[in-house]
Design a protein around this motif. Structure first.
Motif, PDB file in Angstrom:
ATOM      1  N   ASN A   1      -4.944   3.774   8.546  1.00  0.00           N
ATOM      2  CA  ASN A   1      -6.336   3.364   8.670  1.00  0.00           C
ATOM      3  C   ASN A   1      -7.022   4.355   9.604  1.00  0.00           C
ATOM      4  OD1 ASN A   1      -8.741   2.162   9.699  1.00  0.00           O
ATOM      5  ND2 ASN A   1      -7.987   0.144   9.110  1.00  0.00           N
ATOM      6  N   PRO A   2      -8.063   5.037   9.141  1.00  0.00           N
ATOM      7  CA  PRO A   2      -8.695   6.057   9.977  1.00  0.00           C
ATOM      8  C   PRO A   2      -9.351   5.487  11.240  1.00  0.00           C
ATOM      9  CG  PRO A   2      -9.947   5.711   7.964  1.00  0.00           C
ATOM     10  CD  PRO A   2      -8.688   4.918   7.832  1.00  0.00           C
TER      11      PRO A   2
ATOM     12  N   ASN B   1       0.176  12.537   6.732  1.00  0.00           N
ATOM     13  CA  ASN B   1      -0.253  11.887   5.493  1.00  0.00           C
ATOM     14  C   ASN B   1      -1.302  10.830   5.828  1.00  0.00           C
ATOM     15  OD1 ASN B   1      -0.574  10.918   2.952  1.00  0.00           O
ATOM     16  ND2 ASN B   1       1.529  10.228   2.681  1.00  0.00           N
ATOM     17  N   GLU B   2      -2.524  11.259   5.932  1.00  0.00           N
ATOM     18  CA  GLU B   2      -3.615  10.406   6.402  1.00  0.00           C
ATOM     19  C   GLU B   2      -3.890   9.213   5.497  1.00  0.00           C
ATOM     20  OE1 GLU B   2      -6.966  12.951   6.962  1.00  0.00           O
ATOM     21  OE2 GLU B   2      -5.984  14.124   8.528  1.00  0.00           O
ATOM     22  N   ASP B   3      -3.534   9.304   4.217  1.00  0.00           N
ATOM     23  CA  ASP B   3      -3.827   8.219   3.277  1.00  0.00           C
ATOM     24  C   ASP B   3      -3.113   6.915   3.630  1.00  0.00           C
ATOM     25  OD1 ASP B   3      -5.440   9.924   1.864  1.00  0.00           O
ATOM     26  OD2 ASP B   3      -3.985  10.297   0.267  1.00  0.00           O
ATOM     27  N   ASP B   4      -2.009   6.997   4.356  1.00  0.00           N
ATOM     28  CA  ASP B   4      -1.240   5.808   4.705  1.00  0.00           C
ATOM     29  C   ASP B   4      -1.760   5.115   5.966  1.00  0.00           C
ATOM     30  OD1 ASP B   4       0.431   6.289   2.538  1.00  0.00           O
ATOM     31  OD2 ASP B   4       1.857   7.441   3.737  1.00  0.00           O
TER      32      ASP B   4
ATOM     33  N   MET C   1       0.824  -1.205   0.000  1.00  0.00           N
ATOM     34  CA  MET C   1       0.000   0.000   0.000  1.00  0.00           C
ATOM     35  C   MET C   1       0.863   1.263   0.000  1.00  0.00           C
ATOM     36  SD  MET C   1      -3.231  -0.892   0.012  1.00  0.00           S
ATOM     37  CE  MET C   1      -4.121   0.494   0.689  1.00  0.00           C
ATOM     38  N   LEU C   2       2.148   1.112   0.275  1.00  0.00           N
ATOM     39  CA  LEU C   2       3.049   2.260   0.359  1.00  0.00           C
ATOM     40  C   LEU C   2       4.013   2.258  -0.822  1.00  0.00           C
ATOM     41  CD1 LEU C   2       3.984   1.979   4.153  1.00  0.00           C
ATOM     42  CD2 LEU C   2       2.192   3.394   3.122  1.00  0.00           C
TER      43      LEU C   2
END
Length: 165
Positions: free
Chosen positions: A92-93, A87-90, A71-72
């Motif tokens: 899990n919220p 960097n919130e996309d990396d 994923m990275l």
């Protein structure tokens, strides 16, 4: 660490594969000094299942032993300095963990290759997870020097777990 296993097929191993898988993932994270809590997904399938995925995503029309879906994106393998809470996309919220990626293993290939290479199914299974984890950390083996680095990391991780040939 969040570690999820999805079984698409029966896993008739003579060892506790869930325990081994989690230990290998954990040892890999520790070996690489991964600076965050991580999320990793493992799918166990058969040759038919991995063949379909290999064909769809890599345009390779045959089964393989393991597929890795990181994923990275890394500039340098094992360099996590680009990760940032900003960097919130990396992350899990829901858990705040870094989503490393997915590992898909053919149970059929584990059994076949254990016989072919003359070692236990446990060793083959652990090796494939270790190999895939290194891909999730950005390592590759397309060039001889890259392969040598990856092989050394694999050996150290498996040795630390006492899983040898």
């Amino acid at each position: 660490m969040s570690f999820f296993i999805e079984k698409e097929v029966e896993c008739n191993f003579n060892f506790d594969y869930e325990k081994v898988a989690e230990a290998v993932v954990s040892a890999s994270l520790e070996h690489e000094n991964f600076p965050y809590e991580a999320e990793v997904n493992l799918t166990l399938t058969d040759n038919e299942g991995i063949h379909a995925i290999n064909k769809e995503y890599r345009q390779i029309d045959r089964p393989t032993d393991v597929l890795s879906f990181p994923m990275l994106s890394y500039e340098t393998p094992g360099d996590f300095s680009f990760l940032s809470d900003e960097n919130e996309d990396d992350f899990n919220p829901d858990t705040g963990e870094v989503m490393l990626g997915d590992i898909i293993i053919s149970v059929d290939k584990v059994k076949e290759q254990a016989v072919e290479y003359g070692h236990s199914e446990k060793r083959e299974f652990a090796f494939l997870i270790t190999h895939s984890m290194l891909h999730l950390f950005g390592y590759d083996h397309m060039e001889a020097d890259e392969a040598a680095v990856m092989e050394e990391h694999q050996r150290k991780i498996l040795d630390a777990l006492g899983i040898t040939r």
